[in-house]
Design a protein around this motif. Structure first.
Motif, PDB file in Angstrom:
ATOM      1  N   LEU A 175       0.794  -1.225   0.000  1.00  0.00           N
ATOM      2  CA  LEU A 175       0.000   0.000   0.000  1.00  0.00           C
ATOM      3  C   LEU A 175       0.829   1.279   0.000  1.00  0.00           C
ATOM      4  O   LEU A 175       0.396   2.297  -0.554  1.00  0.00           O
ATOM      5  N   LYS A 176       2.002   1.258   0.611  1.00  0.00           N
ATOM      6  CA  LYS A 176       2.802   2.471   0.744  1.00  0.00           C
ATOM      7  C   LYS A 176       4.067   2.463  -0.102  1.00  0.00           C
ATOM      8  O   LYS A 176       4.784   3.461  -0.154  1.00  0.00           O
ATOM      9  N   CYS A 177       4.352   1.313  -0.743  1.00  0.00           N
ATOM     10  CA  CYS A 177       5.547   1.218  -1.597  1.00  0.00           C
ATOM     11  C   CYS A 177       5.198   0.762  -3.018  1.00  0.00           C
ATOM     12  O   CYS A 177       6.026   0.877  -3.924  1.00  0.00           O
ATOM     13  N   GLY A 178       3.990   0.206  -3.207  1.00  0.00           N
ATOM     14  CA  GLY A 178       3.542  -0.177  -4.545  1.00  0.00           C
ATOM     15  C   GLY A 178       4.263  -1.364  -5.149  1.00  0.00           C
ATOM     16  O   GLY A 178       4.384  -1.466  -6.377  1.00  0.00           O
ATOM     17  N   LEU A 279      -3.843  -3.812  -4.225  1.00  0.00           N
ATOM     18  CA  LEU A 279      -3.124  -2.986  -3.254  1.00  0.00           C
ATOM     19  C   LEU A 279      -2.096  -2.106  -3.963  1.00  0.00           C
ATOM     20  O   LEU A 279      -1.880  -0.945  -3.595  1.00  0.00           O
ATOM     21  N   ARG A 280      -1.458  -2.647  -4.984  1.00  0.00           N
ATOM     22  CA  ARG A 280      -0.514  -1.868  -5.794  1.00  0.00           C
ATOM     23  C   ARG A 280      -1.270  -0.769  -6.554  1.00  0.00           C
ATOM     24  O   ARG A 280      -0.775   0.366  -6.656  1.00  0.00           O
ATOM     25  N   ARG A 281      -2.442  -1.104  -7.073  1.00  0.00           N
ATOM     26  CA  ARG A 281      -3.270  -0.090  -7.740  1.00  0.00           C
ATOM     27  C   ARG A 281      -3.675   1.013  -6.760  1.00  0.00           C
ATOM     28  O   ARG A 281      -3.773   2.186  -7.132  1.00  0.00           O
ATOM     29  N   THR A 282      -3.943   0.615  -5.523  1.00  0.00           N
ATOM     30  CA  THR A 282      -4.308   1.583  -4.493  1.00  0.00           C
ATOM     31  C   THR A 282      -3.180   2.578  -4.268  1.00  0.00           C
ATOM     32  O   THR A 282      -3.410   3.785  -4.111  1.00  0.00           O
ATOM     33  N   PHE A 283      -1.943   2.088  -4.243  1.00  0.00           N
ATOM     34  CA  PHE A 283      -0.765   2.948  -4.094  1.00  0.00           C
ATOM     35  C   PHE A 283      -0.745   3.993  -5.210  1.00  0.00           C
ATOM     36  O   PHE A 283      -0.577   5.200  -4.946  1.00  0.00           O
ATOM     37  N   ASP A 286      -3.822   6.449  -4.891  1.00  0.00           N
ATOM     38  CA  ASP A 286      -3.668   7.401  -3.784  1.00  0.00           C
ATOM     39  C   ASP A 286      -2.697   8.527  -4.149  1.00  0.00           C
ATOM     40  O   ASP A 286      -2.921   9.699  -3.796  1.00  0.00           O
ATOM     41  N   LEU A 287      -1.632   8.183  -4.856  1.00  0.00           N
ATOM     42  CA  LEU A 287      -0.676   9.212  -5.275  1.00  0.00           C
ATOM     43  C   LEU A 287      -1.318  10.180  -6.268  1.00  0.00           C
ATOM     44  O   LEU A 287      -1.176  11.404  -6.153  1.00  0.00           O
ATOM     45  N   LEU A 288      -2.046   9.633  -7.249  1.00  0.00           N
ATOM     46  CA  LEU A 288      -2.708  10.483  -8.248  1.00  0.00           C
ATOM     47  C   LEU A 288      -3.794  11.341  -7.606  1.00  0.00           C
ATOM     48  O   LEU A 288      -3.988  12.497  -7.978  1.00  0.00           O
ATOM     49  N   ARG A 289      -4.485  10.767  -6.629  1.00  0.00           N
ATOM     50  CA  ARG A 289      -5.537  11.528  -5.939  1.00  0.00           C
ATOM     51  C   ARG A 289      -4.948  12.724  -5.189  1.00  0.00           C
ATOM     52  O   ARG A 289      -5.606  13.756  -5.032  1.00  0.00           O
ATOM     53  N   LYS A 290      -3.705  12.593  -4.749  1.00  0.00           N
ATOM     54  CA  LYS A 290      -3.042  13.694  -4.022  1.00  0.00           C
ATOM     55  C   LYS A 290      -2.341  14.666  -4.959  1.00  0.00           C
ATOM     56  O   LYS A 290      -1.617  15.568  -4.521  1.00  0.00           O
TER      57      LYS A 290
END
Length: 327
Positions: A175-178, A279-283, A286-290
């Motif tokens: 989730l935090k490293c992709g 979970l990798r997609r979530t990483f 989340d980056l694109l959302r920010k």
């Protein structure tokens, strides 16, 4: 028999080392598999080739090495493409993968000078088959990004036991490293985990290494795993754990083992199911959302093409749901 060692369904998942142990530079199937860049690619293509051999020869679990590739014609590939699309109702992308796997073997059967006569494919036949167009169409992806609420629920159900710290480390690496699933399982300490500079350097597809800075939360979790549980020994970073809580040092987690751990967490946390790749997609999402630039996200994910990164963007569905809730 075309080779001293035949590829069987059990070969799938046994890794590149087994394929490379088959010493036969006259076999187009073996030579094509050897040309692929990763174990995962070999496994995927092998599955596709077994599908074709089952259909073409009409026998289950028969090696693609049993096919007399010189007999494969244009009409066979057209019929097989129709079988995949209409008969099996596979997605266009999967159909194209399966067809291109067959084309890959046919290419080797044409180019290898020492190929067995029963496998030799003429340039004319190969060019004719090469003109078959890819299946067209698009299906909605079943992939998803794990919501912030579900992430919170997952972390809340994990305790501070040996297994709990290991499982939390796995979640943070996704989730935090992709990381990709195979990158997580292959991660080595201290080679790929630099605690001084707070950087991961996983080796991904195409044997390409990339740098992933560790955020505060992820770094704290990894340090806890190293100092309180794992220790400083050299080897696989994430390892198996006995039921007693004792570590199985240098016994890496298998892909199925990681999936089992995640399914266990899903069941206890009562969240919507997801795959390791979700979970990798979530990483990425989340980056694109920010507001992180897509080219930087591409670099962090280890993609060679930003178009691939764009497919990891799950924000549209979230936005659609919010829009629907307004009416």
């Amino acid at each position: 028999m075309l080779s001293t060692k035949m590829i069987t369904p059990k070969t799938q998942g046994r890794g590149k080392s087994y394929i490379y142990a088959i010493d036969n530079n006259r076999d187009p199937v073996v030579m094509y598999l050897k040309s692929l860049g990763s174990i995962n690619s070999q496994s995927t293509i092998l599955k596709a080739l077994f599908s074709f051999s089952k259909w073409y020869l009409g026998k289950p679990k028969i090696s693609p090495q049993e096919i007399k590739w010189s007999t494969v014609e244009y009409s066979d590939i057209v019929d097989y493409q129709r079988h995949l699309s209409i008969g099996r109702k596979l997605q266009p992308a999967t159909v194209n993968l399966y067809i291109n796997a067959v084309k890959g073997v046919l290419n080797k059967a044409m180019k290898i000078s020492k190929v067995e006569p029963i496998n030799k494919v003429t340039r004319e036949t190969y060019d004719e088959i090469g003109e078959i167009k890819n299946a067209k169409g698009k299906r909605l992806t079943k992939a998803r990004a794990v919501s912030a609420e579900d992430q919170h629920s997952l972390f809340n159900i994990i305790d501070n036991s040996t297994v709990g710290v290991r499982d939390k480390t796995i979640l943070y690496l996704f989730l935090k490293c992709g990381l990709r699933l195979n990158e997580l399982c292959d991660l080595q300490y201290p080679r790929d985990v630099d605690v001084i500079n707070k950087v991961l350097t996983p080796i991904g597809k195409g044997d390409k290494e990339r740098e992933i800075p560790l955020g505060t939360e992820a770094f704290a979790c990894l340090i806890k795993w190293i100092r309180e549980v794992r220790g400083e020994y050299k080897g696989y970073f994430v390892c198996r754990v006995w039921r007693s809580g004792e570590l199985k040092e240098n016994e890496p987690l298998s892909h199925s083992g990681v999936r089992y751990i995640l399914q266990k967490c899903i069941k206890i946390a009562l969240v919507q199911t997801f795959s390791p790749h979700d979970l990798r997609r979530t990483f990425g999402t989340d980056l694109l959302r920010k507001g992180v630039d897509i080219f930087l996200v591409q670099e962090l994910l280890g993609h060679s093409n930003p178009a691939t990164t764009k497919r990891y963007d799950m924000r549209n569905m979230v936005d659609k749901r919010k829009a629907i809730e307004t009416i």
